[in-house]
Design an enzyme around this catalytic site. Structure first.
Site, mmCIF file in Angstrom:
data_model
loop_
_atom_site.group_PDB
_atom_site.id
_atom_site.type_symbol
_atom_site.label_atom_id
_atom_site.label_comp_id
_atom_site.label_asym_id
_atom_site.label_seq_id
_atom_site.Cartn_x
_atom_site.Cartn_y
_atom_site.Cartn_z
ATOM 1 N N ALA A 1 0.848 -1.203 0.000
ATOM 2 C CA ALA A 1 0.000 0.000 0.000
ATOM 3 C C ALA A 1 0.882 1.252 0.000
ATOM 4 C CB ALA A 1 -0.908 -0.020 1.223
ATOM 5 N N ASP B 1 5.121 -1.876 -16.232
ATOM 6 C CA ASP B 1 4.416 -3.161 -16.076
ATOM 7 C C ASP B 1 3.473 -3.092 -14.879
ATOM 8 O OD1 ASP B 1 4.463 -6.267 -16.706
ATOM 9 O OD2 ASP B 1 4.527 -6.065 -14.529
ATOM 10 N N LYS C 1 -2.516 -6.597 -16.998
ATOM 11 C CA LYS C 1 -2.810 -8.044 -17.044
ATOM 12 C C LYS C 1 -4.221 -8.352 -16.577
ATOM 13 C CE LYS C 1 2.005 -8.681 -15.618
ATOM 14 N NZ LYS C 1 2.234 -7.628 -14.616
ATOM 15 N N SER D 1 1.486 -14.846 -19.180
ATOM 16 C CA SER D 1 2.442 -14.792 -18.078
ATOM 17 C C SER D 1 2.335 -16.095 -17.303
ATOM 18 C CB SER D 1 2.106 -13.590 -17.174
ATOM 19 O OG SER D 1 2.988 -13.524 -16.088
ATOM 20 N N ASN D 2 3.456 -16.581 -16.824
ATOM 21 C CA ASN D 2 3.504 -17.801 -16.012
ATOM 22 C C ASN D 2 3.057 -19.041 -16.782
ATOM 23 O OD1 ASN D 2 4.342 -16.550 -13.442
ATOM 24 N ND2 ASN D 2 2.369 -15.500 -13.599
ATOM 25 N N LYS E 1 11.424 -3.504 -10.177
ATOM 26 C CA LYS E 1 10.503 -2.575 -9.508
ATOM 27 C C LYS E 1 11.269 -1.692 -8.527
ATOM 28 C CE LYS E 1 8.188 -1.478 -5.606
ATOM 29 N NZ LYS E 1 8.719 -1.419 -4.231
ATOM 30 N N THR F 1 10.249 2.141 -6.322
ATOM 31 C CA THR F 1 9.549 3.421 -6.185
ATOM 32 C C THR F 1 10.508 4.471 -5.625
ATOM 33 O OG1 THR F 1 8.713 2.608 -4.065
ATOM 34 C CG2 THR F 1 7.203 2.503 -5.929
ATOM 35 N N ARG G 1 17.250 4.384 -6.808
ATOM 36 C CA ARG G 1 17.341 2.988 -7.259
ATOM 37 C C ARG G 1 16.777 2.837 -8.675
ATOM 38 N NH1 ARG G 1 16.688 2.320 -1.648
ATOM 39 N NH2 ARG G 1 14.426 2.082 -1.672
ATOM 40 N N ASN H 1 18.915 1.240 -11.694
ATOM 41 C CA ASN H 1 18.439 0.062 -12.420
ATOM 42 C C ASN H 1 18.365 0.270 -13.934
ATOM 43 O OD1 ASN H 1 18.198 -1.045 -9.890
ATOM 44 N ND2 ASN H 1 15.974 -0.854 -9.776
HETATM 45 N N1 LIG Z 1 3.549 -11.713 -13.977
HETATM 46 C C1 LIG Z 1 3.680 -12.051 -12.715
HETATM 47 O O1 LIG Z 1 3.111 -13.036 -12.226
HETATM 48 C C2 LIG Z 1 4.587 -11.222 -11.850
HETATM 49 C C3 LIG Z 1 4.979 -11.689 -10.590
HETATM 50 C C4 LIG Z 1 5.825 -10.902 -9.832
HETATM 51 C C5 LIG Z 1 6.272 -9.687 -10.306
HETATM 52 N N2 LIG Z 1 5.847 -9.224 -11.534
HETATM 53 C C6 LIG Z 1 6.293 -7.910 -12.069
HETATM 54 O O2 LIG Z 1 7.705 -7.860 -12.012
HETATM 55 C C7 LIG Z 1 8.103 -6.719 -11.268
HETATM 56 C C8 LIG Z 1 9.429 -6.955 -10.589
HETATM 57 O O3 LIG Z 1 9.377 -8.029 -9.693
HETATM 58 P P1 LIG Z 1 9.399 -7.833 -8.109
HETATM 59 O O4 LIG Z 1 8.779 -6.525 -7.749
HETATM 60 O O5 LIG Z 1 8.825 -9.061 -7.542
HETATM 61 O O6 LIG Z 1 10.945 -7.871 -7.759
HETATM 62 P P2 LIG Z 1 12.269 -7.080 -8.143
HETATM 63 O O7 LIG Z 1 12.017 -6.026 -9.132
HETATM 64 O O8 LIG Z 1 13.284 -8.121 -8.443
HETATM 65 O O9 LIG Z 1 12.679 -6.428 -6.749
HETATM 66 C C9 LIG Z 1 11.942 -5.379 -6.185
HETATM 67 C C10 LIG Z 1 12.506 -5.095 -4.782
HETATM 68 O O10 LIG Z 1 13.872 -4.702 -4.886
HETATM 69 C C11 LIG Z 1 14.049 -3.397 -4.334
HETATM 70 N N3 LIG Z 1 15.023 -2.734 -5.215
HETATM 71 C C12 LIG Z 1 14.813 -2.255 -6.461
HETATM 72 N N4 LIG Z 1 15.947 -1.770 -6.992
HETATM 73 C C13 LIG Z 1 16.916 -1.950 -6.071
HETATM 74 C C14 LIG Z 1 18.300 -1.658 -6.040
HETATM 75 N N5 LIG Z 1 18.913 -1.069 -7.069
HETATM 76 N N6 LIG Z 1 18.996 -1.970 -4.904
HETATM 77 C C15 LIG Z 1 18.383 -2.548 -3.852
HETATM 78 N N7 LIG Z 1 17.063 -2.860 -3.826
HETATM 79 C C16 LIG Z 1 16.336 -2.568 -4.930
HETATM 80 C C17 LIG Z 1 12.681 -2.756 -4.359
HETATM 81 O O11 LIG Z 1 12.519 -1.808 -3.345
HETATM 82 P P3 LIG Z 1 12.287 -0.218 -3.637
HETATM 83 O O12 LIG Z 1 11.012 -0.104 -4.421
HETATM 84 O O13 LIG Z 1 12.180 0.360 -2.268
HETATM 85 O O14 LIG Z 1 13.498 0.260 -4.385
HETATM 86 C C18 LIG Z 1 11.787 -3.972 -4.082
HETATM 87 O O15 LIG Z 1 11.769 -4.277 -2.705
HETATM 88 C C19 LIG Z 1 6.920 -6.504 -10.324
HETATM 89 O O16 LIG Z 1 6.961 -5.256 -9.685
HETATM 90 C C20 LIG Z 1 5.786 -6.715 -11.265
HETATM 91 O O17 LIG Z 1 5.605 -5.581 -12.106
HETATM 92 C C21 LIG Z 1 5.035 -9.987 -12.314
#
Ligand SMILES: NC(=O)c1ccc[n+]([C@@H]2O[C@H](COP(=O)([O-])OP(=O)(O)OC[C@H]3O[C@@H](n4cnc5c(N)ncnc54)[C@H](OP(=O)(O)O)[C@@H]3O)[C@@H](O)[C@H]2O)c1
Length: 309
Positions: A45, A67, A101, A172-173, A273, A275, A279, A283
Protein backbone atom coordinates in the site's frame (compact mmCIF):
# COMPACT_ATOMS: atom_id res chain seq x y z
CA UNK A 1 13.31 36.80 -8.31
CA UNK A 2 11.57 35.72 -11.53
CA UNK A 3 14.92 35.11 -13.22
CA UNK A 4 16.14 32.98 -10.26
CA UNK A 5 13.00 30.87 -10.61
CA UNK A 6 13.55 30.61 -14.38
CA UNK A 7 17.19 29.55 -13.87
CA UNK A 8 16.06 26.92 -11.35
CA UNK A 9 13.57 25.52 -13.85
CA UNK A 10 16.14 25.60 -16.64
CA UNK A 11 18.68 23.73 -14.49
CA UNK A 12 16.03 21.15 -13.57
CA UNK A 13 15.21 20.61 -17.28
CA UNK A 14 18.94 20.32 -18.15
CA UNK A 15 19.43 17.86 -15.28
CA UNK A 16 16.54 15.69 -16.52
CA UNK A 17 17.80 15.85 -20.12
CA UNK A 18 21.38 14.96 -19.15
CA UNK A 19 20.60 12.12 -16.78
CA UNK A 20 18.05 10.40 -19.02
CA UNK A 21 19.01 6.98 -20.31
CA UNK A 22 17.80 5.79 -23.74
CA UNK A 23 16.46 2.26 -23.50
CA UNK A 24 16.85 0.27 -26.76
CA UNK A 25 13.81 -1.43 -28.28
CA UNK A 26 13.25 -4.76 -30.01
CA UNK A 27 10.46 -6.01 -32.28
CA UNK A 28 7.74 -8.33 -31.07
CA UNK A 29 6.40 -11.09 -33.36
CA UNK A 30 3.48 -8.81 -34.34
CA UNK A 31 5.80 -6.04 -35.52
CA UNK A 32 5.31 -3.75 -32.50
CA UNK A 33 8.36 -2.39 -30.69
CA UNK A 34 9.08 -2.92 -26.99
CA UNK A 35 11.73 -1.24 -24.78
CA UNK A 36 14.11 -3.91 -23.43
CA UNK A 37 13.80 -2.82 -19.81
CA UNK A 38 10.64 -1.86 -17.98
CA UNK A 39 9.55 -0.57 -14.59
CA UNK A 40 7.93 -3.18 -12.32
CA UNK A 41 5.22 -1.76 -10.08
CA UNK A 42 3.96 -4.52 -7.78
CA UNK A 43 4.16 -3.53 -4.15
CA UNK A 44 2.62 -2.64 -0.82
CA UNK A 45 0.00 0.00 0.00
CA UNK A 46 2.93 2.32 0.73
CA UNK A 47 4.25 1.69 -2.80
CA UNK A 48 0.81 2.41 -4.26
CA UNK A 49 0.75 5.74 -2.42
CA UNK A 50 4.15 6.59 -3.94
CA UNK A 51 3.33 5.30 -7.42
CA UNK A 52 2.23 8.56 -9.07
CA UNK A 53 5.50 10.22 -8.04
CA UNK A 54 7.45 7.06 -8.91
CA UNK A 55 6.09 7.14 -12.48
CA UNK A 56 7.15 10.79 -12.82
CA UNK A 57 10.68 9.95 -11.62
CA UNK A 58 10.88 6.89 -13.83
CA UNK A 59 9.93 8.76 -17.00
CA UNK A 60 12.42 11.52 -16.13
CA UNK A 61 15.11 8.84 -15.78
CA UNK A 62 14.29 7.37 -19.22
CA UNK A 63 11.91 4.49 -18.48
CA UNK A 64 9.30 4.17 -21.23
CA UNK A 65 7.89 0.76 -20.34
CA UNK A 66 5.65 0.22 -17.30
CA UNK A 67 4.42 -3.16 -16.08
CA UNK A 68 1.22 -3.26 -14.03
CA UNK A 69 -1.77 -5.56 -13.54
CA UNK A 70 -5.34 -5.23 -12.34
CA UNK A 71 -4.22 -7.38 -9.38
CA UNK A 72 -1.72 -4.74 -8.21
CA UNK A 73 -4.42 -2.18 -7.34
CA UNK A 74 -2.26 0.66 -8.68
CA UNK A 75 -3.64 1.32 -12.16
CA UNK A 76 -5.29 4.58 -11.05
CA UNK A 77 -2.02 5.94 -9.59
CA UNK A 78 -0.05 4.80 -12.63
CA UNK A 79 -2.59 6.52 -14.87
CA UNK A 80 -2.16 9.72 -12.85
CA UNK A 81 1.60 9.50 -13.25
CA UNK A 82 1.24 8.96 -17.00
CA UNK A 83 -1.12 11.94 -17.29
CA UNK A 84 1.43 14.05 -15.37
CA UNK A 85 4.35 13.24 -17.65
CA UNK A 86 2.27 13.82 -20.76
CA UNK A 87 0.95 17.13 -19.38
CA UNK A 88 4.50 18.14 -18.41
CA UNK A 89 5.49 17.61 -22.06
CA UNK A 90 8.12 14.97 -21.16
CA UNK A 91 6.58 12.32 -23.44
CA UNK A 92 3.64 11.63 -25.72
CA UNK A 93 1.38 8.63 -25.20
CA UNK A 94 2.94 6.88 -28.19
CA UNK A 95 6.39 7.11 -26.55
CA UNK A 96 5.21 4.87 -23.73
CA UNK A 97 4.78 1.10 -23.56
CA UNK A 98 2.16 0.19 -20.95
CA UNK A 99 1.47 -3.41 -19.97
CA UNK A 100 -1.38 -4.60 -17.81
CA UNK A 101 -2.81 -8.04 -17.04
CA UNK A 102 -6.08 -9.92 -16.87
CA UNK A 103 -6.62 -11.45 -13.44
CA UNK A 104 -7.62 -15.09 -12.93
CA UNK A 105 -11.24 -14.34 -12.00
CA UNK A 106 -12.04 -12.92 -15.46
CA UNK A 107 -11.03 -15.84 -17.70
CA UNK A 108 -14.38 -16.46 -19.44
CA UNK A 109 -14.16 -15.32 -23.06
CA UNK A 110 -16.81 -12.62 -22.68
CA UNK A 111 -15.16 -11.23 -19.51
CA UNK A 112 -11.83 -10.40 -21.15
CA UNK A 113 -12.68 -7.25 -23.12
CA UNK A 114 -14.79 -5.74 -20.28
CA UNK A 115 -11.94 -6.45 -17.81
CA UNK A 116 -9.51 -4.67 -20.12
CA UNK A 117 -11.93 -1.76 -20.52
CA UNK A 118 -12.04 -1.45 -16.71
CA UNK A 119 -8.22 -1.40 -16.56
CA UNK A 120 -8.14 1.23 -19.32
CA UNK A 121 -10.64 3.36 -17.46
CA UNK A 122 -8.51 3.15 -14.27
CA UNK A 123 -5.36 3.96 -16.28
CA UNK A 124 -7.09 6.80 -18.16
CA UNK A 125 -5.90 5.32 -21.48
CA UNK A 126 -7.56 4.36 -24.78
CA UNK A 127 -5.32 1.34 -25.28
CA UNK A 128 -2.52 -0.61 -23.63
CA UNK A 129 0.57 -1.65 -25.54
CA UNK A 130 0.49 -5.15 -24.08
CA UNK A 131 -2.25 -7.15 -22.37
CA UNK A 132 -1.25 -10.40 -20.66
CA UNK A 133 -3.16 -13.33 -19.21
CA UNK A 134 -1.65 -13.09 -15.71
CA UNK A 135 -1.69 -16.83 -15.17
CA UNK A 136 -3.05 -19.94 -16.92
CA UNK A 137 -5.07 -20.71 -13.77
CA UNK A 138 -8.66 -19.49 -13.61
CA UNK A 139 -10.38 -18.82 -10.29
CA UNK A 140 -13.79 -18.00 -8.93
CA UNK A 141 -14.20 -14.99 -6.65
CA UNK A 142 -13.71 -17.30 -3.63
CA UNK A 143 -10.32 -18.45 -4.96
CA UNK A 144 -11.38 -21.96 -5.98
CA UNK A 145 -10.73 -23.12 -9.55
CA UNK A 146 -13.17 -21.91 -12.21
CA UNK A 147 -11.95 -24.62 -14.63
CA UNK A 148 -11.88 -22.27 -17.62
CA UNK A 149 -9.51 -23.34 -20.35
CA UNK A 150 -6.95 -20.62 -21.16
CA UNK A 151 -7.64 -21.33 -24.86
CA UNK A 152 -11.09 -19.83 -24.29
CA UNK A 153 -9.50 -16.86 -22.48
CA UNK A 154 -7.12 -16.38 -25.40
CA UNK A 155 -10.07 -15.92 -27.79
CA UNK A 156 -11.07 -12.92 -25.66
CA UNK A 157 -7.46 -11.65 -25.82
CA UNK A 158 -7.49 -11.92 -29.63
CA UNK A 159 -10.70 -9.89 -29.66
CA UNK A 160 -9.06 -7.22 -27.48
CA UNK A 161 -6.27 -6.94 -30.05
CA UNK A 162 -8.70 -6.85 -32.99
CA UNK A 163 -10.60 -4.01 -31.27
CA UNK A 164 -7.35 -2.05 -30.85
CA UNK A 165 -7.68 -2.00 -27.06
CA UNK A 166 -4.37 -3.87 -26.77
CA UNK A 167 -1.68 -3.35 -29.41
CA UNK A 168 -0.04 -6.66 -28.47
CA UNK A 169 -1.23 -9.65 -26.44
CA UNK A 170 0.64 -12.27 -24.47
CA UNK A 171 0.73 -14.50 -21.43
CA UNK A 172 2.44 -14.79 -18.08
CA UNK A 173 3.50 -17.80 -16.01
CA UNK A 174 2.93 -20.23 -18.90
CA UNK A 175 5.11 -23.36 -18.99
CA UNK A 176 6.40 -25.15 -22.10
CA UNK A 177 3.37 -27.40 -22.48
CA UNK A 178 0.95 -24.49 -22.10
CA UNK A 179 2.86 -22.40 -24.64
CA UNK A 180 2.82 -25.24 -27.17
CA UNK A 181 -0.88 -25.90 -26.68
CA UNK A 182 -1.65 -22.20 -27.09
CA UNK A 183 0.47 -21.91 -30.23
CA UNK A 184 -1.26 -24.93 -31.76
CA UNK A 185 -4.74 -23.57 -31.05
CA UNK A 186 -4.67 -19.83 -31.64
CA UNK A 187 -4.99 -17.41 -34.53
CA UNK A 188 -2.60 -14.87 -33.03
CA UNK A 189 0.50 -16.22 -31.26
CA UNK A 190 1.42 -14.65 -27.90
CA UNK A 191 3.99 -11.89 -28.32
CA UNK A 192 5.36 -12.22 -24.78
CA UNK A 193 5.59 -14.69 -21.90
CA UNK A 194 6.32 -12.90 -18.60
CA UNK A 195 7.95 -15.33 -16.17
CA UNK A 196 10.14 -15.33 -13.07
CA UNK A 197 13.81 -15.37 -14.06
CA UNK A 198 16.87 -14.45 -11.99
CA UNK A 199 20.21 -16.07 -11.10
CA UNK A 200 18.59 -18.49 -8.62
CA UNK A 201 15.95 -19.50 -11.20
CA UNK A 202 17.56 -19.31 -14.62
CA UNK A 203 14.73 -21.15 -16.48
CA UNK A 204 17.12 -22.07 -19.31
CA UNK A 205 14.75 -24.48 -21.10
CA UNK A 206 11.62 -22.36 -20.79
CA UNK A 207 13.42 -19.21 -21.91
CA UNK A 208 14.93 -20.97 -24.95
CA UNK A 209 11.59 -22.59 -25.80
CA UNK A 210 9.87 -19.20 -25.92
CA UNK A 211 12.68 -17.47 -27.75
CA UNK A 212 12.91 -20.24 -30.37
CA UNK A 213 9.22 -19.57 -31.09
CA UNK A 214 9.69 -15.79 -31.35
CA UNK A 215 7.98 -15.15 -28.03
CA UNK A 216 9.80 -12.44 -26.07
CA UNK A 217 10.49 -13.31 -22.43
CA UNK A 218 9.88 -10.60 -19.85
CA UNK A 219 11.76 -11.46 -16.65
CA UNK A 220 9.94 -10.63 -13.44
CA UNK A 221 11.46 -10.44 -9.96
CA UNK A 222 14.82 -9.95 -11.75
CA UNK A 223 16.82 -9.38 -8.56
CA UNK A 224 15.76 -12.73 -7.14
CA UNK A 225 17.34 -13.09 -3.69
CA UNK A 226 19.71 -10.15 -4.12
CA UNK A 227 17.04 -8.08 -2.40
CA UNK A 228 15.21 -9.05 0.77
CA UNK A 229 12.22 -11.34 0.29
CA UNK A 230 9.76 -12.81 2.74
CA UNK A 231 11.24 -16.23 2.11
CA UNK A 232 14.30 -17.99 3.47
CA UNK A 233 17.11 -17.59 0.97
CA UNK A 234 19.73 -19.85 2.54
CA UNK A 235 20.54 -21.61 -0.73
CA UNK A 236 20.26 -18.56 -2.92
CA UNK A 237 22.59 -15.97 -4.33
CA UNK A 238 23.21 -12.82 -2.32
CA UNK A 239 24.23 -9.36 -3.48
CA UNK A 240 27.68 -9.66 -1.85
CA UNK A 241 28.62 -12.97 -3.49
CA UNK A 242 32.33 -12.67 -4.38
CA UNK A 243 31.92 -13.90 -7.97
CA UNK A 244 29.18 -11.36 -8.62
CA UNK A 245 31.13 -8.59 -6.88
CA UNK A 246 34.15 -9.36 -9.07
CA UNK A 247 32.09 -8.93 -12.26
CA UNK A 248 30.50 -5.76 -10.88
CA UNK A 249 33.91 -4.27 -10.03
CA UNK A 250 35.22 -5.01 -13.52
CA UNK A 251 32.49 -2.81 -15.05
CA UNK A 252 32.21 -0.27 -12.21
CA UNK A 253 28.61 -1.37 -11.62
CA UNK A 254 26.56 -2.72 -8.71
CA UNK A 255 25.74 -6.42 -8.49
CA UNK A 256 22.09 -5.52 -9.13
CA UNK A 257 23.05 -3.83 -12.38
CA UNK A 258 25.09 -6.89 -13.37
CA UNK A 259 22.06 -9.13 -12.83
CA UNK A 260 19.84 -6.87 -14.96
CA UNK A 261 22.50 -6.90 -17.69
CA UNK A 262 22.74 -10.70 -17.41
CA UNK A 263 19.01 -10.95 -18.23
CA UNK A 264 19.31 -8.47 -21.12
CA UNK A 265 22.34 -10.32 -22.49
CA UNK A 266 20.27 -13.53 -22.43
CA UNK A 267 17.76 -11.73 -24.67
CA UNK A 268 15.16 -11.03 -21.99
CA UNK A 269 13.40 -7.88 -20.81
CA UNK A 270 13.84 -7.35 -17.05
CA UNK A 271 11.20 -5.30 -15.24
CA UNK A 272 12.87 -4.23 -11.95
CA UNK A 273 10.50 -2.57 -9.51
CA UNK A 274 11.48 0.48 -7.54
CA UNK A 275 9.55 3.42 -6.19
CA UNK A 276 12.82 5.05 -5.07
CA UNK A 277 14.27 7.67 -7.42
CA UNK A 278 17.92 6.73 -6.89
CA UNK A 279 17.34 2.99 -7.26
CA UNK A 280 15.26 3.58 -10.40
CA UNK A 281 18.19 5.51 -11.87
CA UNK A 282 20.62 2.77 -10.86
CA UNK A 283 18.44 0.06 -12.42
CA UNK A 284 18.14 1.77 -15.80
CA UNK A 285 21.86 2.56 -16.01
CA UNK A 286 22.79 -0.75 -17.65
CA UNK A 287 23.28 0.20 -21.30
CA UNK A 288 26.99 1.06 -21.29
CA UNK A 289 28.39 -2.43 -20.69
CA UNK A 290 27.85 -6.03 -21.79
CA UNK A 291 28.75 -9.32 -20.12
CA UNK A 292 30.97 -11.92 -21.71
CA UNK A 293 29.72 -15.45 -22.42
CA UNK A 294 31.86 -16.71 -19.48
CA UNK A 295 30.32 -14.17 -17.13
CA UNK A 296 26.83 -15.20 -18.24
CA UNK A 297 27.80 -18.83 -17.58
CA UNK A 298 29.15 -17.91 -14.14
CA UNK A 299 25.82 -16.34 -13.25
CA UNK A 300 23.92 -19.28 -14.78
CA UNK A 301 25.85 -21.54 -12.40
CA UNK A 302 24.09 -19.93 -9.43
CA UNK A 303 20.85 -21.59 -10.52
CA UNK A 304 19.21 -23.50 -7.67
CA UNK A 305 15.71 -23.62 -9.21
CA UNK A 306 14.54 -21.51 -6.28
CA UNK A 307 11.48 -19.37 -6.89
CA UNK A 308 10.78 -16.40 -4.66
CA UNK A 309 7.08 -17.29 -4.74
N1 LIG B 1 3.55 -11.71 -13.98
C1 LIG B 1 3.68 -12.05 -12.72
O1 LIG B 1 3.11 -13.04 -12.23
C2 LIG B 1 4.59 -11.22 -11.85
C3 LIG B 1 4.98 -11.69 -10.59
C4 LIG B 1 5.83 -10.90 -9.83
C5 LIG B 1 6.27 -9.69 -10.31
N2 LIG B 1 5.85 -9.22 -11.53
C6 LIG B 1 6.29 -7.91 -12.07
O2 LIG B 1 7.70 -7.86 -12.01
C7 LIG B 1 8.10 -6.72 -11.27
C8 LIG B 1 9.43 -6.96 -10.59
O3 LIG B 1 9.38 -8.03 -9.69
P1 LIG B 1 9.40 -7.83 -8.11
O4 LIG B 1 8.78 -6.53 -7.75
O5 LIG B 1 8.82 -9.06 -7.54
O6 LIG B 1 10.94 -7.87 -7.76
P2 LIG B 1 12.27 -7.08 -8.14
O7 LIG B 1 12.02 -6.03 -9.13
O8 LIG B 1 13.28 -8.12 -8.44
O9 LIG B 1 12.68 -6.43 -6.75
C9 LIG B 1 11.94 -5.38 -6.19
C10 LIG B 1 12.51 -5.10 -4.78
O10 LIG B 1 13.87 -4.70 -4.89
C11 LIG B 1 14.05 -3.40 -4.33
N3 LIG B 1 15.02 -2.73 -5.22
C12 LIG B 1 14.81 -2.25 -6.46
N4 LIG B 1 15.95 -1.77 -6.99
C13 LIG B 1 16.92 -1.95 -6.07
C14 LIG B 1 18.30 -1.66 -6.04
N5 LIG B 1 18.91 -1.07 -7.07
N6 LIG B 1 19.00 -1.97 -4.90
C15 LIG B 1 18.38 -2.55 -3.85
N7 LIG B 1 17.06 -2.86 -3.83
C16 LIG B 1 16.34 -2.57 -4.93
C17 LIG B 1 12.68 -2.76 -4.36
O11 LIG B 1 12.52 -1.81 -3.34
P3 LIG B 1 12.29 -0.22 -3.64
O12 LIG B 1 11.01 -0.10 -4.42
O13 LIG B 1 12.18 0.36 -2.27
O14 LIG B 1 13.50 0.26 -4.38
C18 LIG B 1 11.79 -3.97 -4.08
O15 LIG B 1 11.77 -4.28 -2.71
C19 LIG B 1 6.92 -6.50 -10.32
O16 LIG B 1 6.96 -5.26 -9.69
C20 LIG B 1 5.79 -6.72 -11.27
O17 LIG B 1 5.60 -5.58 -12.11
C21 LIG B 1 5.03 -9.99 -12.31
Amino acid sequence: MASTKFMGLLLAVIHVAMSKVEVPKISLNDGNQIPILGLGTYGSAKDIARMRQAINWAIEAGYRHIDTASLYGNEVEIGQGIADVINRGLVKREDLFVTTKLWNDKHARDQVVPALQESLSRLGLDYVDLYLIHSPESEKADGTSANIDYLETWQGMEEAKRLGLAKSIGVSNFNIEQIDRLLANSNIPPAVNEIEVHPSLTQTDLVAHNQDRKIVVMAYSPFGFLVSRNRPSAVSLRADDPALVKIAQKYGKTTGQVVLRYLIDRGMIPIPKSTDQNRQRENIDVFDFKLTRDEIETINSFNSNTSIF
